[in-house]
Design a protein around this motif. Structure first.
Motif, PDB file in Angstrom:
ATOM      1  N   THR A   1       7.727  -4.259  11.091  1.00  0.00           N
ATOM      2  CA  THR A   1       6.651  -3.869  10.195  1.00  0.00           C
ATOM      3  C   THR A   1       5.882  -5.053   9.675  1.00  0.00           C
ATOM      4  O   THR A   1       4.822  -4.893   9.099  1.00  0.00           O
ATOM      5  CB  THR A   1       7.236  -3.092   9.006  1.00  0.00           C
ATOM      6  OG1 THR A   1       8.264  -3.894   8.407  1.00  0.00           O
ATOM      7  CG2 THR A   1       7.806  -1.770   9.448  1.00  0.00           C
TER       8      THR A   1
ATOM      9  N   VAL B   1       7.439  -5.322   3.039  1.00  0.00           N
ATOM     10  CA  VAL B   1       7.495  -3.890   3.284  1.00  0.00           C
ATOM     11  C   VAL B   1       8.627  -3.299   2.452  1.00  0.00           C
ATOM     12  O   VAL B   1       9.779  -3.683   2.594  1.00  0.00           O
ATOM     13  CB  VAL B   1       7.721  -3.592   4.780  1.00  0.00           C
ATOM     14  CG1 VAL B   1       7.840  -2.095   4.999  1.00  0.00           C
ATOM     15  CG2 VAL B   1       6.592  -4.178   5.595  1.00  0.00           C
TER      16      VAL B   1
ATOM     17  N   ASP C   1       6.790   3.110   0.759  1.00  0.00           N
ATOM     18  CA  ASP C   1       6.260   3.898   1.871  1.00  0.00           C
ATOM     19  C   ASP C   1       6.544   5.381   1.669  1.00  0.00           C
ATOM     20  O   ASP C   1       5.670   6.232   1.881  1.00  0.00           O
ATOM     21  CB  ASP C   1       6.878   3.434   3.192  1.00  0.00           C
ATOM     22  CG  ASP C   1       6.358   2.072   3.628  1.00  0.00           C
ATOM     23  OD1 ASP C   1       5.332   1.644   3.062  1.00  0.00           O
ATOM     24  OD2 ASP C   1       6.974   1.451   4.508  1.00  0.00           O
TER      25      ASP C   1
ATOM     26  N   HIS D   1       4.334   6.715  -1.019  1.00  0.00           N
ATOM     27  CA  HIS D   1       2.962   6.872  -0.521  1.00  0.00           C
ATOM     28  C   HIS D   1       2.835   8.129   0.325  1.00  0.00           C
ATOM     29  O   HIS D   1       1.891   8.910   0.187  1.00  0.00           O
ATOM     30  CB  HIS D   1       2.577   5.631   0.283  1.00  0.00           C
ATOM     31  CG  HIS D   1       1.405   5.829   1.194  1.00  0.00           C
ATOM     32  ND1 HIS D   1       1.527   5.887   2.562  1.00  0.00           N
ATOM     33  CD2 HIS D   1       0.090   6.011   0.939  1.00  0.00           C
ATOM     34  CE1 HIS D   1       0.345   6.079   3.107  1.00  0.00           C
ATOM     35  NE2 HIS D   1      -0.550   6.154   2.141  1.00  0.00           N
ATOM     36  N   HIS D   2       3.798   8.344   1.219  1.00  0.00           N
ATOM     37  CA  HIS D   2       3.771   9.531   2.070  1.00  0.00           C
ATOM     38  C   HIS D   2       3.874  10.802   1.238  1.00  0.00           C
ATOM     39  O   HIS D   2       3.164  11.781   1.494  1.00  0.00           O
ATOM     40  CB  HIS D   2       4.924   9.459   3.084  1.00  0.00           C
ATOM     41  CG  HIS D   2       4.817   8.305   4.030  1.00  0.00           C
ATOM     42  ND1 HIS D   2       5.842   7.928   4.882  1.00  0.00           N
ATOM     43  CD2 HIS D   2       3.798   7.433   4.276  1.00  0.00           C
ATOM     44  CE1 HIS D   2       5.455   6.885   5.587  1.00  0.00           C
ATOM     45  NE2 HIS D   2       4.236   6.564   5.239  1.00  0.00           N
TER      46      HIS D   2
ATOM     47  N   SER E   1      -0.705  -4.031  10.646  1.00  0.00           N
ATOM     48  CA  SER E   1      -0.708  -4.104   9.181  1.00  0.00           C
ATOM     49  C   SER E   1      -1.410  -5.366   8.704  1.00  0.00           C
ATOM     50  O   SER E   1      -2.205  -5.337   7.763  1.00  0.00           O
ATOM     51  CB  SER E   1       0.729  -4.064   8.650  1.00  0.00           C
ATOM     52  OG  SER E   1       1.349  -2.840   8.961  1.00  0.00           O
TER      53      SER E   1
END
Length: 459
Positions: free
Chosen positions: A85, A98, A103, A106-107, A444
């Motif tokens: 990542t 990361v 994450d 956010h999802h 990214s």
């Protein structure tokens, strides 16, 4: 020795963050991070298998200098060197750590926003620009919202979709009909009218009743046969391009029933678009822009949405292309809104943020940005990265409220900055070869740099 009256040439100071090790050639391999268990990886199988032999610079094809976007041909996509990542050192000041928890949060926020009765599209844009997870059906819904195909009011979706899908079917019925079918329908309509007037008397049109526009040899502008023959060349080009769409993906290529069905759908969409837009018609490469939309919508687990993929992809394709329409119009090539003007904007953007690199490429090495940026811009970077990376880039492209073109130019500028050390060390041939075969990169980081260019002061 320089005389006192001689003024040395001054270049804009390169920002310190550009000198980070982050911008050295290709990213270093990193151990892959385990994906969150709640996120489906529905498109991971799309990446082509790695080649058994690696190509050296000496084996790479010689640079090709395109003259028009029509001459663009897909290039082999390099395999990523890392599935990690991030590629930066933990000690790098520009590293992007990361955090799995972030994450997941956010999802979850994105799924929550999409599930609301009244969707906040502004919030969707803010979340989607950081990437849309591979949760089945989520990217399909988010992209339709970002492209304005779905309204913010969820209660209106069913009626709006039904109307659009019916409209597309009418387009197909009217535009994909052969001249013989059109003539047959006209004859049937005339027979029906004749029957109404003459009772049981039934007969076909006599030869004298066939109008000039219905005759196969007619050269009239409104002749259905004349229009059919004019369309034949474009349809043949569409057929060739559709068959070449992502040959490394079984979804689009191969002899399977599903692959042939997908090709036929792409063909129909592009033909309908060409006939509805006579000013642009079809430009080689449009199939590559349509492909990601079609794939995402076709992969929607909702059976009704998957069945209507052709209509949904058509209208979203039209909306997406509207932001780049002038780049495909040959008559506008040399205008202030044409493709050459857009490439000039990219050149100025690079000069603004990294004058040293700009001067080396365009003044010292004489690398005209048209030699590589035609394909980057007209195909929205679909040929420079793997299919899955392209989807991630498009999350950001479609999320920008200013429109995708400005974001696209910043990403293209960031692509140059990412490999600045290799470019500064290269000459015309090596740099053009590098830019026409862009190396594997960490997406990214690429998007991070592009976003930083948005607010970065030029001085």
């Amino acid at each position: 020795m320089m005389s006192p009256n001689t003024t040395p040439t001054k270049h804009k100071k390169v920002p310190d963050w550009l000198n980070s090790s982050l911008w050295s050639t290709t990213p270093q391999p990193q151990p892959p991070s385990p994906p969150p268990t709640t996120v489906s990886t529905t498109v991971n199988h799309l990446d082509p298998p790695p080649s058994s032999d690696s190509s050296s610079d000496n084996d790479s094809p010689r640079p090709i200098i395109p003259t028009r976007p029509d001459s663009i041909s897909p290039k082999p996509k390099p395999e990523p060197e890392s599935n990690g990542t991030t590629s930066t050192s933990p000690n790098s000041p520009d590293s992007i750590p990361v955090v799995v928890d972030d994450d997941i949060a956010h999802h979850s926020q994105l799924i929550l926003q999409v599930s609301k009765k009244v969707v906040n599209v502004k919030e969707i844009r803010s979340l989607a620009t950081m990437g849309v997870p591979d949760t089945p059906g989520l990217r399909s819904t988010v992209w339709k919202l970002l492209l304005g195909y779905l309204s913010s009011d969820r209660a209106m979706w069913q009626a709006e979709l039904a109307k659009k899908r019916l409209q597309y079917q009418q387009f197909k019925d009217d535009l994909l009909m052969s001249p013989s079918e059109i003539t047959r329908k006209l004859e049937q309509a005339a027979i029906f009218e004749n029957d109404e007037l003459k009772g049981d008397s039934r007969c076909l049109l006599s030869r004298s009743e066939v109008t000039q526009d219905e005759h196969p040899l007619s050269l009239g502008q409104s002749s259905v046969w004349n229009m059919f023959f004019k369309d034949t060349e474009i349809i043949e080009q569409i057929d060739r391009d559709v068959k070449r769409t992502h040959p490394d993906l079984l979804f689009f290529s191969g002899d399977t029933v599903s692959a042939k069905s997908n090709q036929e759908a792409l063909r129909s969409i592009l033909i309908v678009f060409a006939k509805l837009n006579p000013g642009i018609r079809y430009v080689q490469g449009m199939n590559e822009i349509l492909a990601p939309l079609y794939y995402i919508f076709k992969s929607d687990p909702d059976a009704e949405s998957a069945a209507a993929v052709e209509a949904d992809a058509f209208f979203c394709f039209v909306e997406l292309l509207s932001g780049f329409r002038d780049n495909f119009c040959q008559q506008l090539d040399n205008s202030v809104v044409g493709i050459r003007s857009t490439i000039t904007k990219l050149s100025l953007l690079l000069k603004e943020h990294d004058e040293e690199l700009w001067r080396h490429l365009e003044v010292t090495c004489k690398v005209n940005p048209q030699f590589y940026a035609f394909r980057w811009i007209t195909l929205l970077l679909t040929q420079e990265f793997s299919f899955t990376d392209s989807l991630r880039i498009w999350d950001t492209l479609l999320s920008d409220p200013e429109g995708p073109q400005e974001t696209l130019l910043r990403i293209c500028c960031a692509m140059l900055i990412l490999i600045r050390r290799r470019l500064l060390a290269g000459d015309f041939t090596s740099n053009l070869k590098l830019l026409q075969n862009y190396p594997a990169s960490n997406i990214s980081h690429l998007l991070y740099v592009a976003n930083k260019l948005r607010a970065l002061p030029s001085s």
